[in-house]
Design a protein around this motif. Structure first.
Motif, PDB file in Angstrom:
ATOM      1  N   LEU A 103       0.831  -1.205   0.000  1.00 40.03           N
ATOM      2  CA  LEU A 103       0.000   0.000   0.000  1.00 40.03           C
ATOM      3  C   LEU A 103       0.866   1.255   0.000  1.00 40.03           C
ATOM      4  CD1 LEU A 103      -2.804  -1.047   2.538  1.00 40.03           C
ATOM      5  CD2 LEU A 103      -3.015  -0.796   0.055  1.00 40.03           C
ATOM      6  N   ALA A 104       1.978   1.243   0.764  1.00 39.05           N
ATOM      7  CA  ALA A 104       2.874   2.391   0.785  1.00 39.05           C
ATOM      8  C   ALA A 104       3.509   2.600  -0.591  1.00 39.05           C
ATOM      9  CB  ALA A 104       3.959   2.183   1.850  1.00 39.05           C
ATOM     10  N   LEU A 105       3.870   1.503  -1.247  1.00 40.71           N
ATOM     11  CA  LEU A 105       4.438   1.594  -2.584  1.00 40.71           C
ATOM     12  C   LEU A 105       3.416   2.174  -3.563  1.00 40.71           C
ATOM     13  CD1 LEU A 105       7.088   0.796  -4.078  1.00 40.71           C
ATOM     14  CD2 LEU A 105       5.957  -1.351  -4.688  1.00 40.71           C
ATOM     15  N   ALA A 106       2.163   1.732  -3.441  1.00 38.26           N
ATOM     16  CA  ALA A 106       1.109   2.251  -4.313  1.00 38.26           C
ATOM     17  C   ALA A 106       0.836   3.726  -4.045  1.00 38.26           C
ATOM     18  CB  ALA A 106      -0.172   1.432  -4.112  1.00 38.26           C
ATOM     19  N   ALA A 107       1.115   4.178  -2.832  1.00 35.41           N
ATOM     20  CA  ALA A 107       0.906   5.580  -2.475  1.00 35.41           C
ATOM     21  C   ALA A 107       2.051   6.480  -2.923  1.00 35.41           C
ATOM     22  CB  ALA A 107       0.710   5.711  -0.964  1.00 35.41           C
ATOM     23  N   GLY A 108       3.071   5.905  -3.554  1.00 34.88           N
ATOM     24  CA  GLY A 108       4.157   6.708  -4.102  1.00 34.88           C
ATOM     25  C   GLY A 108       5.414   6.746  -3.266  1.00 34.88           C
ATOM     26  N   PHE A 109       5.481   5.968  -2.193  1.00 33.43           N
ATOM     27  CA  PHE A 109       6.668   5.957  -1.346  1.00 33.43           C
ATOM     28  C   PHE A 109       7.743   5.016  -1.910  1.00 33.43           C
ATOM     29  CE2 PHE A 109       3.471   7.265   1.833  1.00 33.43           C
ATOM     30  CZ  PHE A 109       4.102   8.408   2.333  1.00 33.43           C
ATOM     31  N   THR A 110       8.998   5.403  -1.711  1.00 34.56           N
ATOM     32  CA  THR A 110      10.117   4.492  -1.931  1.00 34.56           C
ATOM     33  C   THR A 110      10.350   3.706  -0.658  1.00 34.56           C
ATOM     34  OG1 THR A 110      11.241   5.800  -3.633  1.00 34.56           O
ATOM     35  CG2 THR A 110      12.609   4.343  -2.294  1.00 34.56           C
ATOM     36  N   LEU A 111      10.496   2.391  -0.761  1.00 32.46           N
ATOM     37  CA  LEU A 111      10.730   1.537   0.397  1.00 32.46           C
ATOM     38  C   LEU A 111      12.236   1.318   0.551  1.00 32.46           C
ATOM     39  CD1 LEU A 111       7.702   1.111  -0.198  1.00 32.46           C
ATOM     40  CD2 LEU A 111       8.018  -1.315   0.348  1.00 32.46           C
ATOM     41  N   GLN A 112      12.751   1.630   1.724  1.00 37.62           N
ATOM     42  CA  GLN A 112      14.173   1.472   2.006  1.00 37.62           C
ATOM     43  C   GLN A 112      14.360   0.434   3.101  1.00 37.62           C
ATOM     44  OE1 GLN A 112      16.200   4.521   4.392  1.00 37.62           O
ATOM     45  NE2 GLN A 112      17.841   4.588   2.879  1.00 37.62           N
ATOM     46  N   PHE A 113      15.211  -0.563   2.836  1.00 37.19           N
ATOM     47  CA  PHE A 113      15.505  -1.630   3.792  1.00 37.19           C
ATOM     48  C   PHE A 113      17.006  -1.604   4.092  1.00 37.19           C
ATOM     49  CE2 PHE A 113      11.986  -2.829   1.081  1.00 37.19           C
ATOM     50  CZ  PHE A 113      11.017  -3.321   1.957  1.00 37.19           C
ATOM     51  N   TYR A 114      17.377  -1.424   5.363  1.00 37.92           N
ATOM     52  CA  TYR A 114      18.780  -1.353   5.754  1.00 37.92           C
ATOM     53  C   TYR A 114      19.373  -2.746   5.992  1.00 37.92           C
ATOM     54  CZ  TYR A 114      19.019   3.716   6.616  1.00 37.92           C
ATOM     55  OH  TYR A 114      19.033   5.084   6.487  1.00 37.92           O
ATOM     56  N   SER A 115      20.631  -2.928   5.570  1.00 40.95           N
ATOM     57  CA  SER A 115      21.437  -4.111   5.906  1.00 40.95           C
ATOM     58  C   SER A 115      20.672  -5.419   5.721  1.00 40.95           C
ATOM     59  CB  SER A 115      21.949  -4.011   7.357  1.00 40.95           C
ATOM     60  OG  SER A 115      22.769  -2.882   7.516  1.00 40.95           O
ATOM     61  N   VAL A 116      20.176  -5.636   4.516  1.00 38.24           N
ATOM     62  CA  VAL A 116      19.372  -6.830   4.259  1.00 38.24           C
ATOM     63  C   VAL A 116      20.204  -8.106   4.320  1.00 38.24           C
ATOM     64  CG1 VAL A 116      17.607  -5.622   2.922  1.00 38.24           C
ATOM     65  CG2 VAL A 116      19.625  -6.508   1.762  1.00 38.24           C
ATOM     66  N   GLN A 117      21.542  -7.980   4.296  1.00 37.61           N
ATOM     67  CA  GLN A 117      22.377  -9.181   4.427  1.00 37.61           C
ATOM     68  C   GLN A 117      22.211  -9.842   5.783  1.00 37.61           C
ATOM     69  OE1 GLN A 117      23.608  -6.102   4.471  1.00 37.61           O
ATOM     70  NE2 GLN A 117      25.124  -5.893   6.098  1.00 37.61           N
ATOM     71  N   LEU A 118      21.693  -9.108   6.771  1.00 41.21           N
ATOM     72  CA  LEU A 118      21.499  -9.670   8.104  1.00 41.21           C
ATOM     73  C   LEU A 118      20.292 -10.592   8.162  1.00 41.21           C
ATOM     74  CD1 LEU A 118      22.255  -6.536  10.324  1.00 41.21           C
ATOM     75  CD2 LEU A 118      23.802  -8.381   9.653  1.00 41.21           C
ATOM     76  N   TRP A 119      19.379 -10.514   7.179  1.00 39.88           N
ATOM     77  CA  TRP A 119      18.202 -11.389   7.207  1.00 39.88           C
ATOM     78  C   TRP A 119      17.892 -12.067   5.889  1.00 39.88           C
ATOM     79  CZ3 TRP A 119      14.052  -8.737   4.605  1.00 39.88           C
ATOM     80  CH2 TRP A 119      14.209  -7.339   4.504  1.00 39.88           C
ATOM     81  N   LEU A 120      18.736 -11.843   4.863  1.00 41.19           N
ATOM     82  CA  LEU A 120      18.568 -12.564   3.603  1.00 41.19           C
ATOM     83  C   LEU A 120      19.875 -13.309   3.296  1.00 41.19           C
ATOM     84  CD1 LEU A 120      16.701  -9.920   1.374  1.00 41.19           C
ATOM     85  CD2 LEU A 120      15.737 -11.938   2.512  1.00 41.19           C
TER      86      LEU A 120
END
Length: 597
Positions: free
Chosen positions: A346-363
């Motif tokens: 929904l946030a993406l559809a509302a025009g927001f950019t999604l930022q995820f920090y340090s994804v190597q810690l959980w992917l």
């Protein structure tokens, strides 16, 4: 009943004896100070972290101590020792350990406090109280302190009182005790360190002891010194300072090829390990076209079909999954709590950019990518952030610069990048060299002139952006799919305590300060004074009077030159081992976290 009464009387007299001993040794506080002072209560910052090398750990520890949160106080005092290693830091940690009944450990810590500076009576008296609690005799205590003082005479603070006025000033500082507050009456330039005192444990309040302040009067001038742990401040600028941008940018001549064609992951690794370091690293951006070399590292389902992410969550706290919503700048949108995959859609559809920090810690796949790039090509620690931007976004993030060099790996959709090369911001090492990230410090594209590069990334493309290179992003109007890309940061300086600039190697890095260079000087002088008579000669009067001659300056520079030549190889080897260990330890930690081979 008679036996019980005798036992109670014995306990009473034992406690009274300990109290009398403390009173005689000067440990009973009358609650008075030698002069009135303005006091303010210390508030723990909301963003306080024991991993922050610049945080005021010992005052935070005192605040936790007064609040009764001894575990948090212990963590703060340990951080104080880790980042400052001063006698005050060790003394505070020792007192905290005593209150937690960890007496053996407290003894080692307080002994270290006395070793660092035998002139500090507060550490000695705390050690004395500890020995009372442990049942050691007063004679043993005094003998041990005498032995420490004899073996550590070379570590005594050079600012030992040399006149009666200074002795009185020293005694006055030693006798001044205040309650849990920060004394704000210290003179400009004075360092206001504090130390806990065990005798306050009986009433649950910590006491602060201002550090002795000395002033040497010479020819009417007050000379001041600065502790080694604070010496790095001499190279710092005020926090509000920002580097201005030059209005005229000369054209860049003799730049290397801006675009390259590579095939698969092995060709990317080979290029990054060889030609990249010599031609592009920290010098010029470059766009690498590949055949989807890293397209399967992260998929959309990894994000939107997984577990929820904590909004503005701490990347270092399990389960590590975090997200932030951005629109045009780095100021996060006003959201709270856990964000489900549906919330993020929904946030993406509302025009927001999604930022995820340090994804190597959980992917795990991203963790493998980090280790591979770090060990096989870059030889630097690698951190990966992930960005998802909706299509037709004319301003994803405005013009700004970053601390780290980055490889922008496009996974899905398209993203447009504009890059500006400005020498005054190139290779930043402090916040004043970073522009466009903070509120009120926005940069306008019109003021930046023609970009050095203006490219649109497609899946499989990799764009190298050097640190300090101003860049702005958007998604094309005709795009129909959200852009997903990885920002693979080559961390030359990192808030994990890892820093690999030359400034850091020399001891004054933002996140990795050390005294190994100073230790190298001392070790070299130890050998030089045996064979080189110059270091044993007296300094000429012209230097002592502050009027060195040209011959004095020449002699001084030559002496330094010879000193550096002698110490260079071994000192460089010692420092490089520490810097490499930081990278290796992080990669090992990351590998164990995901149980990677």
């Amino acid at each position: 009943l008679l036996a019980m009464e005798k036992l109670l009387l014995l306990r009473f007299f034992a406690l009274a004896s300990v109290g009398l001993l403390l009173a005689v040794s000067g440990k009973v506080d009358s609650g008075k100070t030698s002069s009135p002072s303005k006091k303010i209560k210390f508030k723990i910052p909301k963003d306080y972290s024991v991993h922050d090398p610049d945080a005021d750990h010992y005052h935070v520890g005192v605040a936790f101590d007064r609040a009764g949160d001894m575990k948090s106080a212990l963590r703060s005092f340990r951080a104080s020792v880790r980042f400052t290693a001063s006698p005050f830091a060790y003394s505070n940690l020792g007192v905290c350990l005593m209150r937690l009944d960890q007496l053996k450990t407290a003894e080692r810590v307080l002994q270290r406090a006395v070793e660092l500076d035998p002139t500090k009576d507060i550490a000695k008296s705390n050690l004395h109280d500890l020995h009372v609690l442990m049942g050691k005799s007063k004679v043993d205590d005094e003998n041990e302190n005498d032995q420490i003082a004899k073996t550590e005479t070379q570590r005594v603070n050079m600012m030992t009182p040399s006149s009666q006025d200074e002795v009185d000033e020293y005694q006055l500082a030693e006798e001044t005790l205040t309650n849990i507050s920060i004394n704000t009456d210290s003179k400009e330039g004075e360092e206001n360190e504090t130390s806990l005192n065990l005798s306050s444990a009986s009433n649950g309040h910590a006491k602060l002891l201002p550090s002795p302040k000395f002033s040497r009067k010479r020819m009417g001038i007050f000379l001041s010194t600065i502790s080694p742990s604070k010496a790095y401040l001499l190279s710092e600028e005020p926090l509000e300072f920002r580097l201005p941008l030059e209005s005229v940018v000369p054209p860049i001549a003799n730049h290397p090829t801006k675009m390259l064609q590579l095939s698969d992951q092995s060709s990317v690794i080979n290029f990054l390990a060889k030609d990249f370091r010599k031609t592009y690293f920290e010098q010029f951006p470059v766009l690498m076209h590949t055949h989807d070399a890293y397209s399967n590292v992260v998929t959309r389902s990894d994000i939107f079909e997984g577990k929820p992410c904590k909004y503005l969550g701490d990347k270092n706290v399990k389960p590590h999954r975090n997200v932030k919503y951005l629109r045009g700048n780095f100021m996060p949108a006003d959201y709270k709590g856990l964000q489900t995959p549906k919330d993020m859609e929904l946030a993406l559809a509302a025009g927001f950019t999604l930022q995820f920090y340090s994804v190597q810690l959980w992917l795990p796949n991203v963790a493998s990518l980090c280790i591979s790039l770090s060990e096989q090509a870059l030889k630097l620690p690698v951190n990966v952030n992930l960005y998802i931007t909706p299509p037709n976004t004319p301003k994803s993030i405005g013009p700004h610069s970053d601390y780290q060099c980055s490889l922008m790996i496009q996974l899905r959709g398209q993203k447009r990048w504009k890059l500006w090369k400005r020498d005054e911001l190139w290779l930043p090492v402090r916040n004043y060299q970073i522009r466009g990230r903070d509120e009120g410090d926005e940069l306008n594209e019109a003021d930046l002139g023609k970009p050095y590069m203006d490219v649109t990334l497609n899946p499989g493309d990799i764009l190298y952006v050097p640190r300090g290179c101003i860049h702005a992003t958007s998604t094309p109007r005709d795009s129909s799919e959200a852009s997903i890309h990885l920002t693979v940061g080559m961390e030359a300086m990192w808030d994990y305590g890892i820093s690999h600039t030359w400034e850091s190697l020399l001891g004054s890095g933002e996140h990795n300060r050390h005294h190994l260079l100073v230790e190298g000087v001392y070790s070299t002088l130890k050998d030089m004074k045996k064979d080189d008579i110059r270091v044993r000669e007296s300094v000429p009067p012209s230097i002592l009077e502050g009027k060195p001659t040209s011959e004095d300056q020449k002699h001084f520079k030559q002496l330094l030159h010879d000193l550096v030549d002698t110490m260079g190889d071994e000192t460089l080897e010692n420092i490089s081992k520490v810097m490499y260990a930081n990278i290796n330890n992080y990669n090992l930690k990351l590998s164990k976290m995901h149980e990677l081979d």
